[in-house]
Design a protein around this motif. Structure first.
Motif, short mmCIF file in Angstrom:
data_model
loop_
_atom_site.label_atom_id
_atom_site.label_comp_id
_atom_site.label_asym_id
_atom_site.label_seq_id
_atom_site.Cartn_x
_atom_site.Cartn_y
_atom_site.Cartn_z
N TYR A 146 29.78 -32.08 -14.59
CA TYR A 146 28.45 -31.92 -13.99
C TYR A 146 28.29 -32.76 -12.72
CZ TYR A 146 26.63 -29.56 -18.17
OH TYR A 146 26.38 -28.68 -19.19
N ILE A 147 29.07 -33.81 -12.58
CA ILE A 147 28.93 -34.73 -11.45
C ILE A 147 29.31 -34.03 -10.16
CG2 ILE A 147 29.79 -36.87 -10.42
CD1 ILE A 147 30.28 -37.85 -13.32
N GLY A 148 28.47 -34.22 -9.13
CA GLY A 148 28.78 -33.67 -7.82
C GLY A 148 27.58 -33.01 -7.19
N GLU A 149 27.85 -32.40 -6.06
CA GLU A 149 26.81 -31.70 -5.29
C GLU A 149 26.93 -30.21 -5.56
OE1 GLU A 149 25.41 -31.22 -0.65
OE2 GLU A 149 26.89 -32.74 -1.18
N TRP A 150 25.83 -29.62 -6.03
CA TRP A 150 25.78 -28.21 -6.40
C TRP A 150 24.75 -27.50 -5.53
CZ3 TRP A 150 29.00 -26.46 -10.31
CH2 TRP A 150 29.61 -27.44 -11.10
N LYS A 151 25.10 -26.31 -5.03
CA LYS A 151 24.18 -25.55 -4.19
C LYS A 151 24.13 -24.10 -4.62
CE LYS A 151 24.75 -28.46 -0.16
NZ LYS A 151 24.95 -28.54 1.27
N GLY A 152 22.91 -23.55 -4.55
CA GLY A 152 22.70 -22.14 -4.85
C GLY A 152 21.53 -21.64 -4.03
N LYS A 153 21.08 -20.43 -4.32
CA LYS A 153 19.97 -19.85 -3.58
C LYS A 153 18.71 -20.67 -3.81
CE LYS A 153 17.42 -15.58 -2.77
NZ LYS A 153 16.90 -16.08 -1.54
N ASP A 154 18.24 -21.30 -2.74
CA ASP A 154 17.00 -22.07 -2.73
C ASP A 154 17.01 -23.25 -3.70
OD1 ASP A 154 15.91 -20.36 -0.79
OD2 ASP A 154 15.20 -18.97 -2.33
N MET A 155 18.19 -23.74 -4.09
CA MET A 155 18.26 -24.87 -5.03
C MET A 155 19.49 -25.72 -4.76
SD MET A 155 18.20 -24.57 -9.15
CE MET A 155 18.51 -25.91 -10.24
N GLU A 156 19.30 -27.04 -4.84
CA GLU A 156 20.40 -27.99 -4.71
C GLU A 156 20.24 -29.07 -5.77
OE1 GLU A 156 20.84 -29.71 -0.80
OE2 GLU A 156 20.37 -27.81 0.16
N LEU A 157 21.36 -29.46 -6.36
CA LEU A 157 21.41 -30.57 -7.31
C LEU A 157 22.53 -31.50 -6.87
CD1 LEU A 157 21.37 -28.95 -10.89
CD2 LEU A 157 19.58 -30.32 -9.85
N ASN A 158 22.26 -32.78 -6.89
CA ASN A 158 23.31 -33.75 -6.65
C ASN A 158 23.25 -34.72 -7.82
OD1 ASN A 158 25.13 -35.65 -5.77
ND2 ASN A 158 24.45 -35.56 -3.65
N ILE A 159 24.27 -34.67 -8.66
CA ILE A 159 24.33 -35.47 -9.87
C ILE A 159 25.35 -36.58 -9.68
CG2 ILE A 159 24.78 -35.44 -12.35
CD1 ILE A 159 24.05 -32.41 -12.28
#
Length: 117
Positions: A36-49
């Motif tokens: 789960y760790i890392g930078e995640w990007k998708g349509k209109d959403m970003e997560l950086n865990i």
């Protein structure tokens, strides 16, 4: 009926209210959830865990844009809980991190995310 504000009543009130706003410490990501760790990007959403348990979340939705820094509070299966003070939320992971072609992907709150390299 009258209420007399005394030092003891203020202390009691403080003892009841302060824990509501106390912030839980972020929970480091467990070894079995390191994907789960890392930078995640998708349509209109970003997560950086972060491995430390800090999460940066950005999401654009009609009428509202969110940009939050919150603490990871733990995992419940593939889902993870986050929060600040008494405000808590669960991110629903319908597809946990997995290899798809040459990219790592996961689906969170209905949005497919791709891990940045």
């Amino acid at each position: 009926m009258s209420f007399k504000l005394t030092f003891k009543s203020v202390l009691l009130l403080g003892a009841l209210v302060v824990p509501l706003f106390a912030q839980a410490d972020p929970q480091p990501i467990p070894s079995d959830k390191r994907a789960y760790i890392g930078e995640w990007k998708g349509k209109d959403m970003e997560l950086n865990i972060a491995a430390s348990g800090k999460l940066h979340y950005k999401r654009k939705q009609p009428g509202k844009n969110l940009d939050l820094n919150v603490d990871m509070l733990g995992f419940n299966g593939d889902n993870f809980d986050v929060g600040v003070g008494i405000i808590r939320s669960t991110f629903v992971v319908s597809k946990p991190p997995h290899q798809d072609d040459k990219k790592m992907k996961m689906t969170v709150d209905g949005v497919e995310l791709t891990k940045a390299e």
